[in-house]
Design a protein around this motif. Sequence first.
Motif, short mmCIF file in Angstrom:
data_model
loop_
_atom_site.label_atom_id
_atom_site.label_comp_id
_atom_site.label_asym_id
_atom_site.label_seq_id
_atom_site.Cartn_x
_atom_site.Cartn_y
_atom_site.Cartn_z
N THR A 33 0.83 -1.21 0.00
CA THR A 33 0.00 0.00 0.00
C THR A 33 0.86 1.25 0.00
N ALA A 34 1.91 1.22 0.85
CA ALA A 34 2.75 2.42 0.96
C ALA A 34 3.48 2.70 -0.35
N ALA A 83 2.06 7.50 -6.16
CA ALA A 83 1.10 8.60 -6.36
C ALA A 83 1.75 9.94 -5.97
N THR A 84 2.47 9.94 -4.84
CA THR A 84 3.14 11.18 -4.41
C THR A 84 4.15 11.62 -5.46
N VAL A 122 1.15 4.48 -2.54
CA VAL A 122 1.08 5.87 -2.09
C VAL A 122 2.31 6.64 -2.55
#
Lengths: 126, 492
Positions: free
Chosen positions: A84-85, A91-92, A88
């Motif tokens: 998940t990270a 995306a960042t 993320v």
Amino acid sequence: MSLDLLVSHYNYWVVIFLMMVGFYILISRGNLIKKVVGLNVFQTSVFMLYISMGKVNGGTPPILIYGETDVLYSNPLPHVLILTAIVVGIATTSVGLALAVRIKEAYGTIEEDEINAIEARTEATG
Amino acid sequence: MSAHLPILQVVVPLLAAPFCLFLKRGRMAWGLAVFASWAALAIALALLGQVTQEGVLSYAIGDWVPPIGIEYRVDIVNAWVLVIVSGIGAVVAPYSMASIEREVEAGRIPLFYAAYLLCLSGLLGITITGDMFNVFVFLEISSLSAYALIALGQARRALTSAFRYLIMGSVGATFIVIGIGLLYVMTGSLNMADLAQLLPEVWDSRTVKVAYGFLAVGFCLKLALFPLHLWLPNAYTYAPSAVTAFMASTATKVAVYMLLRFFLTVFGAPFSFDVMALDRVLLPLALVAIASMSLVAIFQVNVKRLLAYSSVAQIGYMILGLSFATVTGLTATLLHLFNHALMKGALFMAMGCVMYRIGSVHINAVAGLGRRMPWTMAAFVAGGLSLVGVPLTVGFVSKWYLILGALERGWWWAAILVLLTSLLALVYIWRVVEVAYFRDFPGDEATREAPWTLLGPTWALVALNLYFGIDAGRTVGIARQAAEVLMAGIGP
């Protein structure tokens, strides 16, 4: 500090080294792309922190083996969390890079000091 | 149906967001956003009602029983924050139609509403979840959409402020993940209620203390506590007006909630105050934030930036309440969470009306608007009085409890500081009011009052400012109950 501590916790030393490298790039570099890269290295160090703490000595990858009951598995939860990270993080990074592209279009540069100079000049002229 | 309210709270805006992208027309996307945000508010109010009657609600996602599965846990504290966030979301959504059509290109309007709903669902998710890693995921959902929302601003400086916020926000979020990871190493659990039981056994470990430090820095970055507030003034100044009104009233409030939830519920008040000395660390920062940021606000020429610096000072008041380490102090914090959302929302929305008609929020742009746009400026004055803390407004109620908390500890100097800085707030609000009412209007004779689609939501917030300022019984009651729950903790 004994050599033993250094060797037995080597994964943490790797993590701390990476973390500081990423953080240093983030703070010291004025180029926006390099800042995003620094952020990435910084986040990756945290991924390694999670993954390495999920490792069980002598454990196999956490895939269920049918028929065998006393198998030692590594902890799968940190892997799942980091999956998940990572998403993320991607995306960042992509939002950061997209902003860098738009900044380049608007200012003609992605160097922080040049952007600050342009902003100071436009502020002065109104 | 009512058993599934906790998950619907997050899922309704989350699912409505991608649909906004399919609706090509801006107005249709707006309709959906208004519907979703009003549904969220209705759910939040229903949850608050259920919690006050039945106590803590626990919802196991996918029927995976906590602590193994992700738990949504609603108690009086987060039910209260859910109402604040979804309430502001429901007021800003109708407001955004006219404001955004003026400030954002037509092609990007559906994208705006998608990001808006994502940001809303992220903030609601942080608030409602009882799982630490889930907090991080929702934090990133809300932050990433917030960066996109800020970058939609007209000025090119919106882009650089969004980038700066992205860098600082991501560092903050990564610090929070490090903290969560270290806690997981020590306890093997991610469930907050479970952790509250497990952590006291490992209080002495250095890992837990380091985790606490990482979490503290991460939260303080997110809630923009001085000196980690550098991302905030530019982000609020250059974002579209509706975005500023929404973010200023919700994002930092949710970050304050995160801090309270982790440090008081998960770690527990005894650990935070007695072992880690959280109150003594936060107290000087809060005092400096209040005094210095109020002073800085006085010298701003851009009214939105003035209000942004004032926001950093107001966050100082919330943290000041926490650093009293008493139920009264915490009541003041939780009250100010709600009250500041109302007053800053009203102020930023009034400036959005000015932006709509005049096209600028420079202090000279409001010259003479007292006569030209009487309703807009009256809303600004009412919000400003509330910010100063004049009786019969919500600002007075917060300041009252803050001063009570200070006197209860015998810290009369803190009470005096609160009073003096209220005068500073009067100075910076007066600067705007003076220009608006005592200067002639230099612009076009045809300039009229802002449309009612903007004034309606603005005045709705102003009315709430006055209503809860006069009848503070309900808000004070909930805030005190929530403060007692937080101070008592759920540890063994």
